[in-house]
Scaffold this active site. Structure first.
Site, PDB file in Angstrom:
ATOM      1  N   HIS A 272       0.828  -1.190  -0.178  1.00 22.71           N
ATOM      2  CA  HIS A 272      -0.069   0.169   0.035  1.00 22.71           C
ATOM      3  C   HIS A 272       0.762   1.330  -0.049  1.00 22.71           C
ATOM      4  O   HIS A 272       0.165   2.223   0.120  1.00 22.71           O
ATOM      5  CB  HIS A 272      -1.094  -0.005   1.311  1.00 22.71           C
TER       6      HIS A 272
ATOM      7  N   LYS B 154      -8.475  14.328   4.224  1.00 18.46           N
ATOM      8  CA  LYS B 154      -7.507  13.230   4.227  1.00 18.46           C
ATOM      9  C   LYS B 154      -6.695  13.297   5.242  1.00 18.46           C
ATOM     10  O   LYS B 154      -6.332  14.451   5.909  1.00 18.46           O
ATOM     11  CB  LYS B 154      -6.701  12.958   2.879  1.00 18.46           C
ATOM     12  N   ARG B 155      -5.425  12.467   5.678  1.00 20.98           N
ATOM     13  CA  ARG B 155      -4.456  12.721   6.682  1.00 20.98           C
ATOM     14  C   ARG B 155      -3.431  13.745   6.161  1.00 20.98           C
ATOM     15  O   ARG B 155      -3.432  13.788   4.911  1.00 20.98           O
ATOM     16  CB  ARG B 155      -3.490  11.327   6.661  1.00 20.98           C
TER      17      ARG B 155
ATOM     18  N   LYS C  42       1.019  14.792   0.593  1.00 22.45           N
ATOM     19  CA  LYS C  42      -0.352  15.049  -0.017  1.00 22.45           C
ATOM     20  C   LYS C  42      -0.593  16.366  -0.348  1.00 22.45           C
ATOM     21  O   LYS C  42      -1.392  16.878  -0.698  1.00 22.45           O
ATOM     22  CB  LYS C  42      -1.301  14.468   1.154  1.00 22.45           C
TER      23      LYS C  42
ATOM     24  N   THR D 192      -8.116   6.708  -2.027  1.00 27.41           N
ATOM     25  CA  THR D 192      -9.632   6.417  -2.062  1.00 27.41           C
ATOM     26  C   THR D 192     -10.393   7.523  -1.842  1.00 27.41           C
ATOM     27  O   THR D 192     -11.734   7.435  -2.184  1.00 27.41           O
ATOM     28  CB  THR D 192      -9.846   5.011  -1.298  1.00 27.41           C
TER      29      THR D 192
ATOM     30  N   LYS E 259     -14.428   8.672  -3.515  1.00 26.25           N
ATOM     31  CA  LYS E 259     -15.490   8.925  -2.577  1.00 26.25           C
ATOM     32  C   LYS E 259     -16.189  10.192  -3.005  1.00 26.25           C
ATOM     33  O   LYS E 259     -17.159  10.615  -3.152  1.00 26.25           O
ATOM     34  CB  LYS E 259     -15.172   9.056  -1.295  1.00 26.25           C
TER      35      LYS E 259
HETATM   36  C1  NBG Z   1      -2.525   3.704   1.666  1.00 25.59           C
HETATM   37  C2  NBG Z   1      -1.975   4.547   0.574  1.00 25.59           C
HETATM   38  C3  NBG Z   1      -3.375   5.092  -0.033  1.00 25.59           C
HETATM   39  C4  NBG Z   1      -4.138   4.063  -0.316  1.00 25.59           C
HETATM   40  C5  NBG Z   1      -4.367   3.182   0.824  1.00 25.59           C
HETATM   41  C6  NBG Z   1      -5.355   1.810   0.251  1.00 25.59           C
HETATM   42  C7  NBG Z   1      -1.027   3.029   3.700  1.00 25.59           C
HETATM   43  C8  NBG Z   1       0.124   2.474   4.148  1.00 25.59           C
HETATM   44  N1  NBG Z   1      -1.414   3.238   2.380  1.00 25.59           N
HETATM   45  O1  NBG Z   1      -2.905   5.773  -1.181  1.00 25.59           O
HETATM   46  O2  NBG Z   1      -1.294   5.748   0.994  1.00 25.59           O
HETATM   47  O3  NBG Z   1      -5.147   4.380  -0.829  1.00 25.59           O
HETATM   48  O4  NBG Z   1      -3.337   2.693   1.597  1.00 25.59           O
HETATM   49  O5  NBG Z   1      -4.624   1.149  -0.380  1.00 25.59           O
HETATM   50  O6  NBG Z   1      -1.544   3.259   4.656  1.00 25.59           O
END
Ligand code: NBG
Length: 845
Positions: free
Chosen positions: A365, A556-557, A562, A664, A668
């Site tokens: 991920h 988002k975080r 980002k 994601t 959304k």
């Molecule tokens: C996160 C990514 C995102 C991705 C999500 C789900 C982690 C390690 N990775 O870009 O930063 O959409 O995973 O796949 O949290």
């Protein structure tokens, strides 16, 4: 009325009766003393009864053709359950009627629910979306996780700074979970290993631990949409093996006995926020092992019960019980399965390894180097001595094979090794995951390509057929139907009801993308959603915003990659132009931010402070003439997101190209009719392709350009010097204009951007600002904007998690297409008496 009916009936009458009964029999409350929370609990139990009926049937269904996906994830963000479950049961209207009839407030009742914040962000939410889709598609699945007593911290804002507050989400009780004290396993830690000869004269190893804890299962059935299939979320809680250690107790050391209990319970105490270095965090490693040890012991037991004995594991397990590793956090499952098969079930290494490799598959991920997990060899060895031996054995056998294929390529061996020996020794969890799995996947096309070319290149070259892409998806049940019910109703009217389980059908909306009447309905819904968010903003942060303005949202975080700070720089630039140029007349905009920063990530926290500082100045300055508002909504989570996604006109997906694995949130927002301004990164690329280039605002460097610019010696200062507006913005910020004269406050951020700018904020600034001008122009033509908004939704079908899970099922788990059981009418209890007399067959479910 039959008593059975009050547990299962779906009519208004049956639901009302059940609700009132639960108030008495579950809460022990008379309406005269009942609180809103009591009513919520009574309703939750009413719903839970109906789910349990389906769960029990669903679990029995598995017995006839045993095959279960075992999903391992350290994080889950299922969000509030009540409304989602009402939707899935198809009784939202009925329950509203019950509540209304009793003169209660539905929303107040719903608001009582504490969401389980058992994850950081996208990764945890993805796990919840995939369980939702598996349940909906009828794929039997058990998701294993940790029942953190304290989930993700609650974010509060004081003086513009993030403050973390503990999240005791279980304090008022969790109506959705079923404690299963009988489903528990011992988990060992520490100690040493020793060799011995077993009865048949074979050399074996046994692990003599010096700490034992107990993992207890807490089950939450997750129901699929309208179907009768249910997935299981099984969360493990750590406990002391016995309430008191009797040996110590009888030796008179009461406090040491209590201490042992506390230490054991600590393991599942709290979720670790990510984006912080975790090396050396022993408790985190303990958590990871605790999860996989419980999950793998439990799964082996389930497999044995369902297929009839250990002897059939080699032929049956990989075929019927695939295990998906959600990132490397659960990768110790690989040596744990090896340990159980070899040490405890006396299987030969080769046979066990074949099972193991056949069973596991791994999803990566992130490619951010700092997020690729590695554990110091010494720490792992002291906590899990047997696992370290097993990892070393796996490594040795693996490297022997590599040597055969690539003699004399020491660089390759060094890179492929499970142990990083370049400095202090570490176990590389991504390498372990690749070697121990039969399949490895990325989460968007670009991400998978970058995996193959970059960090995973040697593994890809070794076995290219083991790699594939599975672009993420999200569940439209939660993110359209629950979050945006009016939009869902409008789509229902237009397309009928099937689209929620066949999202490609949204394409039918293309036919009305030009229809003035439909435009009208579409924009009214968006406006109502914006008004709703405006009320939330007023209520929570006391800022008045105009729903007519363009709602431009980044939720988002908070992370430098980002690039929330790119967004803020642009806001400062707009503000400065407004102040200095009386003819400048931009479209009124409300910039909305939401997201948490890791508690130890200073720069991310400084960005939150910056957003507030800029907001404080901009929101108050009459020179702005109501053209700009800046809002930060605290504590972004699944619940708070409900008012955010449906209200966006513009979705900010502006990561440095190559850094966001998928994203994601981008899906959304688009599903709710927002247009995206975004870089050529992660799933943005595929969203743009799907919705059409002309309906997506693309800007900025590509991943290749980012890499090339870096390689050529990127000088952020030059970008600043070459751009008057940018220079003025930096001067303004440095002068203390946004910080009450404090010139030091934002210095670390300014220096970081001007001196290094690892994430190429300045390099992309111009392109971003220019693209935002295009956004404005397009937004002034409302007809045009609405058409684009409709087309975004019409073409977003591919990003349903149903599609993603289908791909996993076919390409990775190789499972047969499931048949969703139809609901059985008649007496649910019929036949149960006989079953009781026969006695239990399987006890793991
Ligand atoms: C996160 C990514 C995102 C991705 C999500 C789900 C982690 C390690 N990775 O870009 O930063 O959409 O995973 O796949 O949290």
């Amino acid at each position: 009325m039959e008593s059975e009916d009050s547990h299962t009936g779906l009519t208004v009458e049956a639901l009302k009766r059940s609700f009132l009964e639960n108030l008495i029999y579950i809460r022990g409350k008379h309406p005269r003393s009942a609180t809103q929370h009591d009513y919520y609990m009574a309703m939750a139990h009413t719903v839970r009864d109906r789910i349990l009926q389906r769960w029990v049937a669903s679990a029995q269904g598995v017995l006839s053709n045993p095959s279960v996906v075992i999903y391992l994830s350290a994080e889950y963000l299922p969000g509030p359950q009540l409304v989602n479950n009402l939707l899935n049961l198809g009784i939202l209207d009925e329950v509203r009627e019950v509540v209304q009839d009793l003169c209660l407030d539905f929303q107040q009742l719903v608001d009582q629910e504490q969401e389980p914040g058992l994850g950081n962000g996208g990764l945890g939410r993805l796990a919840a979306c995939y369980l939702d889709s598996m349940a909906t598609l009828g794929i039997p699945a058990v998701g294993h996780g940790i029942r953190y007593e304290f989930g993700m911290f609650e974010q509060q804002i004081r003086d513009g700074w993030q403050v973390e507050v503990a999240d005791p989400w279980l304090q008022k009780g969790n109506p959705w979970e079923l404690p299963r004290p009988g489903i528990c396993y011992e988990v060992k830690f520490g100690g040493r290993t020793e060799q011995f000869l077993d009865d048949s004269g074979r050399q074996r190893t046994r692990w003599i631990p010096d700490q034992l804890v107990k993992g207890v299962a807490y089950d939450q059935p997750l129901m699929g949409y309208r179907g009768n299939s249910v997935a299981l979320l099984r969360l493990w809680k750590s406990e002391a093996v016995a309430a008191f250690d009797f040996e110590i107790f009888s030796a008179g050391d009461y406090y040491r006995a209590v201490e042992a209990k506390v230490i054991s319970e600590n393991i599942s105490k709290v979720l670790y926020p990510n984006d912080e270095p975790e090396q050396g965090k022993k408790l985190r490693l303990q958590q990871q092992y605790f999860l996989v040890s419980c999950a793998i012991q439990n799964s082996l037991r389930l497999v044995q019960e369902l297929i009839g004995g250990v002897g059939r594991i080699p032929t049956e397990m990989a075929r019927r019980f695939p295990v998906q590793l959600n990132d490397t956090h659960p990768s110790l499952a690989i040596p744990e399965l090896m340990r159980l098969l070899v040490d405890e079930h006396a299987m030969e290494w080769e046979a066990a390894w074949k099972v193991s490799q056949g069973v596991f598959s791994y999803t990566n991920h992130t490619l951010l180097p700092e997020a690729l997990e590695k554990w110091p060899v010494d720490l792992l060895g002291s906590l899990l001595p047997r696992h370290l031996e097993i990892i070393q054995e796996i490594n040795q056998r693996f490297l022997d094979q590599v040597r055969l294929r690539y003699p004399r390529d020491d660089g390759k061996l060094e890179r492929l090794s499970l142990i990083d020996e370049t400095g202090p020794r570490y176990v590389r969890m991504a390498n372990l995951s690749c070697v121990g799995s039969h399949h490895v996947n990325g989460v968007a096309e670009l991400h998978t390509e970058l995996m193959k070319r970059g960090a995973f290149r040697d593994f890809f070259e070794l076995e290219p057929q083991n790699f594939s892409n599975k672009t993420n998806g999200v569940t439209p049940r939660r993110f359209i139907a629950v979050d945006n019910p009016d939009l869902a109703s409008l789509i229902d009217e237009q397309l009928g009801t099937g689209w929620l389980i066949d999202l490609e059908r949204l394409r039918g909306l293309e036919a009305v993308a030009e229809d003035p009447g439909f435009h009208d309905q579409w924009s009214r819904i968006k406006m109502a959603n914006k008004q709703r968010l405006a009320r939330v903003i007023e209520d929570r942060v006391k800022i008045a915003v105009d729903p007519e303005s363009l709602f431009d949202i980044q939720a988002k975080r908070i992370h430098e990659y980002k690039r929330q700070h790119l967004n803020v720089l642009h806001i400062m630039a707009l503000y400065w132009r407004l102040k200095t140029d009386p003819t400048f007349d931009p479209v009124p905009r409300t910039f909305i931010f939401a997201g948490k920063a890791a508690p130890g990530y200073f720069m991310a926290k400084l960005i939150i402070k910056l957003i507030h500082s800029v907001g404080d100045v901009v929101n108050r300055d009459p020179a702005v003439r109501e053209r700009l508002k800046v809002v930060f909504l605290p504590n972004f989570n699944v619940k708070n997101a409900q008012s955010i996604f449906p209200a966006a006109d513009l979705s900010e997906q502006i990561s440095t190209a190559g850094k966001e694995a998928s994203g994601t949130g981008n899906m959304k927002f688009a599903m709710n009719g927002a247009l995206t301004i975004g870089t050529f990164d992660g799933a943005n690329i595929e969203i743009r392709e799907a919705v059409g280039e002309e309906n997506f605002f693309l800007f900025g460097l590509t991943a290749e350009e980012v890499a090339a610019l870096k390689a050529s010696g990127y000088q952020p200062r030059n970008y600043c010097a070459a751009n008057d507006l940018m220079r003025e913005v930096f001067d303004l910020l440095a002068s203390g204009f946004f910080s009450g004269g404090d010139r030091e406050l934002f210095r670390p951020l300014i220096n970081s951007l001007l001196d290094h700018d690892e994430f190429m904020v300045l390099a992309d600034f111009d392109a971003y600002a220019e693209c935002q001008q295009l956004v404005e122009r397009e937004f002034t033509d409302r007809e045009n904007w609405t058409r684009k908004s409709i087309l975004n939704v019409a073409r977003i079908g591919r990003f349903s998690s149903d599609r993603a899970v289908e791909e996993y099922r076919q390409d990775i788990w190789h499972m047969d297409s499931p048949t969703i059981p139809t609901s059985k009418s008649g007496d649910f209890l019929e036949g149960l008496e006989d079953e009781v007399r026969k006695g239990p067959v399987d006890t793991s479910f």
